[in-house]
Design a protein around this motif. Structure first.
Motif, PDB file in Angstrom:
ATOM      1  N   PHE A 125     -15.776 -12.787  -3.554  1.00  0.00           N
ATOM      2  CA  PHE A 125     -14.530 -12.073  -3.314  1.00  0.00           C
ATOM      3  C   PHE A 125     -14.777 -10.599  -3.617  1.00  0.00           C
ATOM      4  N   GLU A 126     -14.240  -9.716  -2.798  1.00  0.00           N
ATOM      5  CA  GLU A 126     -14.483  -8.291  -3.004  1.00  0.00           C
ATOM      6  C   GLU A 126     -13.228  -7.500  -3.334  1.00  0.00           C
ATOM      7  N   SER A 127     -12.087  -7.892  -2.795  1.00  0.00           N
ATOM      8  CA  SER A 127     -10.856  -7.167  -3.097  1.00  0.00           C
ATOM      9  C   SER A 127      -9.665  -8.004  -2.656  1.00  0.00           C
ATOM     10  N   VAL A 128      -8.494  -7.544  -3.038  1.00  0.00           N
ATOM     11  CA  VAL A 128      -7.259  -8.197  -2.633  1.00  0.00           C
ATOM     12  C   VAL A 128      -6.228  -7.100  -2.381  1.00  0.00           C
ATOM     13  N   ALA A 129      -5.344  -7.323  -1.425  1.00  0.00           N
ATOM     14  CA  ALA A 129      -4.262  -6.384  -1.140  1.00  0.00           C
ATOM     15  C   ALA A 129      -2.982  -7.185  -0.935  1.00  0.00           C
ATOM     16  N   PRO A 130      -2.178  -7.334  -1.985  1.00  0.00           N
ATOM     17  CA  PRO A 130      -0.912  -8.048  -1.835  1.00  0.00           C
ATOM     18  C   PRO A 130      -0.032  -7.371  -0.789  1.00  0.00           C
ATOM     19  N   ILE A 131       0.717  -8.161  -0.039  1.00  0.00           N
ATOM     20  CA  ILE A 131       1.644  -7.638   0.960  1.00  0.00           C
ATOM     21  C   ILE A 131       3.049  -7.734   0.378  1.00  0.00           C
ATOM     22  N   ILE A 132       3.699  -6.595   0.250  1.00  0.00           N
ATOM     23  CA  ILE A 132       4.995  -6.498  -0.413  1.00  0.00           C
ATOM     24  C   ILE A 132       6.081  -6.201   0.622  1.00  0.00           C
ATOM     25  N   PRO A 133       7.148  -7.008   0.660  1.00  0.00           N
ATOM     26  CA  PRO A 133       8.240  -6.716   1.591  1.00  0.00           C
ATOM     27  C   PRO A 133       9.098  -5.558   1.092  1.00  0.00           C
ATOM     28  N   VAL A 134       9.481  -4.684   2.020  1.00  0.00           N
ATOM     29  CA  VAL A 134      10.371  -3.560   1.715  1.00  0.00           C
ATOM     30  C   VAL A 134      11.438  -3.483   2.796  1.00  0.00           C
ATOM     31  N   ALA A 182      11.049   5.049   2.919  1.00  0.00           N
ATOM     32  CA  ALA A 182      11.486   5.238   1.530  1.00  0.00           C
ATOM     33  C   ALA A 182      10.462   4.657   0.563  1.00  0.00           C
ATOM     34  N   ALA A 183       9.911   3.494   0.892  1.00  0.00           N
ATOM     35  CA  ALA A 183       8.916   2.865   0.010  1.00  0.00           C
ATOM     36  C   ALA A 183       7.632   3.694  -0.048  1.00  0.00           C
ATOM     37  N   LEU A 184       7.181   4.210   1.081  1.00  0.00           N
ATOM     38  CA  LEU A 184       5.979   5.053   1.074  1.00  0.00           C
ATOM     39  C   LEU A 184       6.207   6.301   0.221  1.00  0.00           C
ATOM     40  N   ALA A 185       7.369   6.911   0.339  1.00  0.00           N
ATOM     41  CA  ALA A 185       7.689   8.085  -0.476  1.00  0.00           C
ATOM     42  C   ALA A 185       7.720   7.724  -1.960  1.00  0.00           C
ATOM     43  N   ARG A 198       6.094  -1.886  11.668  1.00  0.00           N
ATOM     44  CA  ARG A 198       6.470  -1.071  10.511  1.00  0.00           C
ATOM     45  C   ARG A 198       5.716  -1.622   9.309  1.00  0.00           C
ATOM     46  N   TYR A 199       4.554  -1.045   9.061  1.00  0.00           N
ATOM     47  CA  TYR A 199       3.622  -1.544   8.049  1.00  0.00           C
ATOM     48  C   TYR A 199       2.993  -0.339   7.379  1.00  0.00           C
ATOM     49  N   GLY A 200       2.689  -0.447   6.093  1.00  0.00           N
ATOM     50  CA  GLY A 200       2.105   0.674   5.383  1.00  0.00           C
ATOM     51  C   GLY A 200       1.040   0.255   4.401  1.00  0.00           C
ATOM     52  N   PHE A 201       0.299   1.254   3.940  1.00  0.00           N
ATOM     53  CA  PHE A 201      -0.797   1.062   3.002  1.00  0.00           C
ATOM     54  C   PHE A 201      -0.639   2.054   1.860  1.00  0.00           C
ATOM     55  N   VAL A 202      -0.772   1.582   0.622  1.00  0.00           N
ATOM     56  CA  VAL A 202      -0.763   2.472  -0.536  1.00  0.00           C
ATOM     57  C   VAL A 202      -1.993   2.158  -1.382  1.00  0.00           C
ATOM     58  N   ASP A 203      -2.650   3.209  -1.821  1.00  0.00           N
ATOM     59  CA  ASP A 203      -3.894   3.068  -2.590  1.00  0.00           C
ATOM     60  C   ASP A 203      -3.894   4.030  -3.766  1.00  0.00           C
ATOM     61  N   ARG A 204      -4.425   3.543  -4.854  1.00  0.00           N
ATOM     62  CA  ARG A 204      -4.652   4.395  -6.028  1.00  0.00           C
ATOM     63  C   ARG A 204      -5.900   3.860  -6.716  1.00  0.00           C
ATOM     64  N   ASP A 205      -6.923   4.695  -6.783  1.00  0.00           N
ATOM     65  CA  ASP A 205      -8.225   4.287  -7.301  1.00  0.00           C
ATOM     66  C   ASP A 205      -8.675   3.041  -6.541  1.00  0.00           C
ATOM     67  N   SER A 206      -8.957   1.936  -7.211  1.00  0.00           N
ATOM     68  CA  SER A 206      -9.432   0.737  -6.496  1.00  0.00           C
ATOM     69  C   SER A 206      -8.315  -0.256  -6.168  1.00  0.00           C
ATOM     70  N   VAL A 207      -7.058   0.134  -6.398  1.00  0.00           N
ATOM     71  CA  VAL A 207      -5.914  -0.745  -6.125  1.00  0.00           C
ATOM     72  C   VAL A 207      -5.337  -0.442  -4.742  1.00  0.00           C
ATOM     73  N   SER A 208      -5.146  -1.501  -3.953  1.00  0.00           N
ATOM     74  CA  SER A 208      -4.536  -1.373  -2.629  1.00  0.00           C
ATOM     75  C   SER A 208      -3.370  -2.355  -2.514  1.00  0.00           C
ATOM     76  N   LEU A 209      -2.262  -1.855  -2.001  1.00  0.00           N
ATOM     77  CA  LEU A 209      -1.100  -2.684  -1.711  1.00  0.00           C
ATOM     78  C   LEU A 209      -0.721  -2.439  -0.253  1.00  0.00           C
ATOM     79  N   HIS A 210      -0.248  -3.468   0.412  1.00  0.00           N
ATOM     80  CA  HIS A 210       0.269  -3.326   1.760  1.00  0.00           C
ATOM     81  C   HIS A 210       1.781  -3.499   1.703  1.00  0.00           C
ATOM     82  N   LEU A 211       2.482  -2.777   2.552  1.00  0.00           N
ATOM     83  CA  LEU A 211       3.935  -2.850   2.610  1.00  0.00           C
ATOM     84  C   LEU A 211       4.346  -3.277   4.008  1.00  0.00           C
ATOM     85  N   THR A 212       5.261  -4.208   4.093  1.00  0.00           N
ATOM     86  CA  THR A 212       5.782  -4.627   5.394  1.00  0.00           C
ATOM     87  C   THR A 212       7.292  -4.466   5.399  1.00  0.00           C
ATOM     88  N   GLU A 213       7.783  -3.745   6.405  1.00  0.00           N
ATOM     89  CA  GLU A 213       9.226  -3.556   6.513  1.00  0.00           C
ATOM     90  C   GLU A 213       9.852  -4.834   7.053  1.00  0.00           C
TER      91      GLU A 213
END
Length: 116
Positions: free
Chosen positions: A2-11, A16-19, A36-51
């Protein structure tokens, strides 16, 4: 392996969520396509957002745990200007210093670092 994971969060509102995540120190961008989909990253953490307009924080909430190097420093940087409910840091019996943040979409973010 396993190399990484990116949870998909409903918004409810992707813009507004990206901001909001930008204010939390994440790099944020919308998917360049019809969904309507987005990506947020900070250091090695990635989250996906789905409207998802049917998202109801009372019945379809989600949660993520973010491991950080210094929970108190992250809490201090999130204290001003964050929308939602920000809990105070505390030491846990399982050896972490952690706090909680519930955003306006109902996502629970638990943030913790190892006790020193």
């Amino acid at each position: 392996m396993f190399e990484s994971v990116a949870p998909i969060i409903p918004v409810r509102d992707l813009d507004a969520a990206l901001a909001r995540y930008r204010r939390l120190g994440f790099a944020a961008r919308a998917y360049d396509g019809p969904e309507r989909y987005g990506f947020v990253d900070r250091d090695s953490v990635s989250l996906h957002l789905t409207e998802w307009h049917q998202h109801d924080p009372l019945t379809t909430a989600s949660s993520v745990y973010l491991y950080v190097s210094d929970a108190d420093a992250v809490h201090a940087s999130w204290r001003d200007g964050v929308e939602g409910r920000l809990g105070e840091p505390r030491d846990t019996p399982w050896g972490l210093r952690e706090f909680t943040y519930v955003d306006p979409d109902g996502t629970l973010h638990r943030v913790g670092s190892p006790l020193r």
